[in-house]
Scaffold this motif. Structure first.
Motif, PDB file in Angstrom:
ATOM      1  N   LEU A 125       0.808  -1.224   0.000  1.00 41.03           N
ATOM      2  CA  LEU A 125       0.000   0.000   0.000  1.00 41.03           C
ATOM      3  C   LEU A 125       0.843   1.277   0.000  1.00 41.03           C
ATOM      4  O   LEU A 125       0.301   2.377  -0.041  1.00 41.03           O
ATOM      5  CB  LEU A 125      -0.951   0.012   1.203  1.00 41.03           C
ATOM      6  N   LEU A 130       3.365   2.527  -5.925  1.00 42.13           N
ATOM      7  CA  LEU A 130       2.414   2.918  -6.972  1.00 42.13           C
ATOM      8  C   LEU A 130       3.087   3.534  -8.190  1.00 42.13           C
ATOM      9  O   LEU A 130       2.466   3.684  -9.234  1.00 42.13           O
ATOM     10  CB  LEU A 130       1.437   3.955  -6.428  1.00 42.13           C
ATOM     11  N   GLU A 171     -10.883  -8.705  -8.012  1.00 44.01           N
ATOM     12  CA  GLU A 171     -10.496  -7.732  -6.968  1.00 44.01           C
ATOM     13  C   GLU A 171     -10.824  -8.264  -5.582  1.00 44.01           C
ATOM     14  O   GLU A 171     -10.024  -8.164  -4.649  1.00 44.01           O
ATOM     15  CB  GLU A 171     -11.306  -6.431  -7.130  1.00 44.01           C
ATOM     16  N   GLN A 175      -8.008  -9.670  -2.716  1.00 48.36           N
ATOM     17  CA  GLN A 175      -8.055  -8.961  -1.430  1.00 48.36           C
ATOM     18  C   GLN A 175      -8.239  -9.950  -0.276  1.00 48.36           C
ATOM     19  O   GLN A 175      -7.580  -9.859   0.756  1.00 48.36           O
ATOM     20  CB  GLN A 175      -9.208  -7.956  -1.450  1.00 48.36           C
TER      21      GLN A 175
ATOM     22  N   ILE B 181     -10.399   0.273  -0.159  1.00 49.78           N
ATOM     23  CA  ILE B 181      -9.148   1.070  -0.125  1.00 49.78           C
ATOM     24  C   ILE B 181      -8.348   0.810  -1.404  1.00 49.78           C
ATOM     25  O   ILE B 181      -7.806   1.732  -2.017  1.00 49.78           O
ATOM     26  CB  ILE B 181      -8.310   0.722   1.130  1.00 49.78           C
ATOM     27  N   GLN B 182      -8.293  -0.449  -1.831  1.00 51.79           N
ATOM     28  CA  GLN B 182      -7.596  -0.805  -3.073  1.00 51.79           C
ATOM     29  C   GLN B 182      -8.335  -0.252  -4.288  1.00 51.79           C
ATOM     30  O   GLN B 182      -7.719   0.250  -5.221  1.00 51.79           O
ATOM     31  CB  GLN B 182      -7.478  -2.334  -3.213  1.00 51.79           C
ATOM     32  N   ILE B 183      -9.659  -0.366  -4.283  1.00 52.01           N
ATOM     33  CA  ILE B 183     -10.460   0.123  -5.413  1.00 52.01           C
ATOM     34  C   ILE B 183     -10.217   1.612  -5.628  1.00 52.01           C
ATOM     35  O   ILE B 183     -10.018   2.058  -6.759  1.00 52.01           O
ATOM     36  CB  ILE B 183     -11.969  -0.162  -5.170  1.00 52.01           C
ATOM     37  N   ARG B 185      -7.709   3.289  -5.307  1.00 51.44           N
ATOM     38  CA  ARG B 185      -6.417   3.605  -5.924  1.00 51.44           C
ATOM     39  C   ARG B 185      -6.535   3.695  -7.440  1.00 51.44           C
ATOM     40  O   ARG B 185      -5.694   4.280  -8.097  1.00 51.44           O
ATOM     41  CB  ARG B 185      -5.381   2.557  -5.527  1.00 51.44           C
TER      42      ARG B 185
END
Lengths: 227, 227
Positions: A125, A130, A171, A175, B181-183, B185
């Motif tokens: 994260l 990123l 997704e 996760q 939280i990932q989405i 991004r």
């Protein structure tokens, strides 16, 4: 007692004080510990070299930059799963059901994430990861997520595929499997965790307990054959 | 056009350039942006003050330390859910089924995490947040996880509770919800994501599509009543 270790096929986790670890392995190990403890920005190649007990020049012999070290560490958290996923997917549907394949992929991924040095998945994260410098890692992780989506959509009950498109199933599944990163922060994951996570992936796809039990048995045979 | 905003009940997300934001809000907003962009260690109170355009002394009037700012930001990602969870749990089992309550809690939590400034949940895995300075946040998050475990175990089919203990169900459910939280991004979460996540929580507990549809309808009535 000295152990010899073949040069090819290095182990996934080198304990910090292993005297047999190669220079490259020692650097990866020290860097993993520092990245997880202090973050990426706050860790320098100088700190990594100091922790190993070598000069910075010697570190540069193995890795050109700090990013190259981080990229290799990130790769250890996804590459072993991805290799196995490709082998498992090739068996569907002729030699394995999509449900068994999904169980096997999730169980493999849980094991990969359980073994990363210093629970390196905690870096996922971070804003630094990123950036385009880590495109290769994110592409790998994207491929893994796509495989989850494809297998999940094939295994899923109609009620699920009717309401959630495959990419979103992917997704959710990736996760769910990454819960093992959170678990490792407080305790060592055990085989019951692996089964709980892999079977939860199938439940998320709408499978009932009988179908899950069948897929679990099939996945175990599958993984034994591929080991 | 100027908008007036009541002093009590500040909004959960203050846009960066909002001229009506209070000093306190502006500091939280600037800090959120910097923490997420640069990490916690690399962000100083000086940088935060500079971004707001105030002196450090003025910042200290509102917050004694950088950690105090981070603690308040972390609280915005969990407190609104926790308050709602307590109200929802109080209705079970007399006025709400455990399944509807779990759906409502997950949907609420997805919305809270969808609204945090700068997707502050990306800080959850940082090593700094693991320290005792943020015990209050981790206690809050632990309580939320316990509620997920309790509701999940009550809602779950026997085949699930027989193989996964409640605290592990809680771990899996909170992890699943945090996919948002990932989405965030890569894209803005939409209502279909909220339903996909909340209904996946119920599938993970072994519920079938008919039971999920009933729980969804019940949860919507419940949430309208509590709003």
């Amino acid at each position: 007692m000295t152990r010899t270790r073949p040069r090819q096929g290095r182990p996934r986790h080198t304990p910090p004080s292993d005297p047999n670890a190669s220079g490259r392995e020692q650097i990866l190990d020290a860097a993993g510990a520092l990245f997880v403890e202090h973050g990426i920005s706050a860790t320098s190649t100088r700190m990594i070299a100091e922790r190993v007990g070598i000069r910075q020049a010697s570190l540069y012999y193995h890795f050109a930059t700090k990013d190259e070290i981080l990229a290799e560490l990130l790769a250890t958290s996804v590459r072993p799963s991805l290799e196995m996923v490709e082998r498992i997917q090739a068996l569907v549907p002729e030699r394995a059901s999509a449900a068994a394949a999904l169980y096997a992929v999730a169980a493999t991924d849980v094991r990969t994430l359980s073994r990363t040095p210093y629970n390196i998945g905690t870096l996922y994260l971070l804003p630094e990861v990123l950036t385009e410098r880590f495109d290769a890692f994110r592409a790998d992780r994207g491929r893994l997520q796509q495989s989850y989506g494809a297998l999940g959509a094939s295994a899923a009950a109609d009620g699920v595929t009717g309401s959630i498109p495959p990419e979103r199933i992917g997704e959710l599944l990736i996760q769910l499997v990454e819960v093992v990163i959170q678990i490792r922060r407080t305790r060592d994951p055990d085989p019951a965790d692996t089964d709980a996570i892999a079977s939860s992936c199938l439940r998320l796809c709408g499978l009932g307990e009988t179908a899950i039990a069948t897929a679990r048995d099939e996945a175990r045979v599958l993984l034994t054959g591929l080991a």
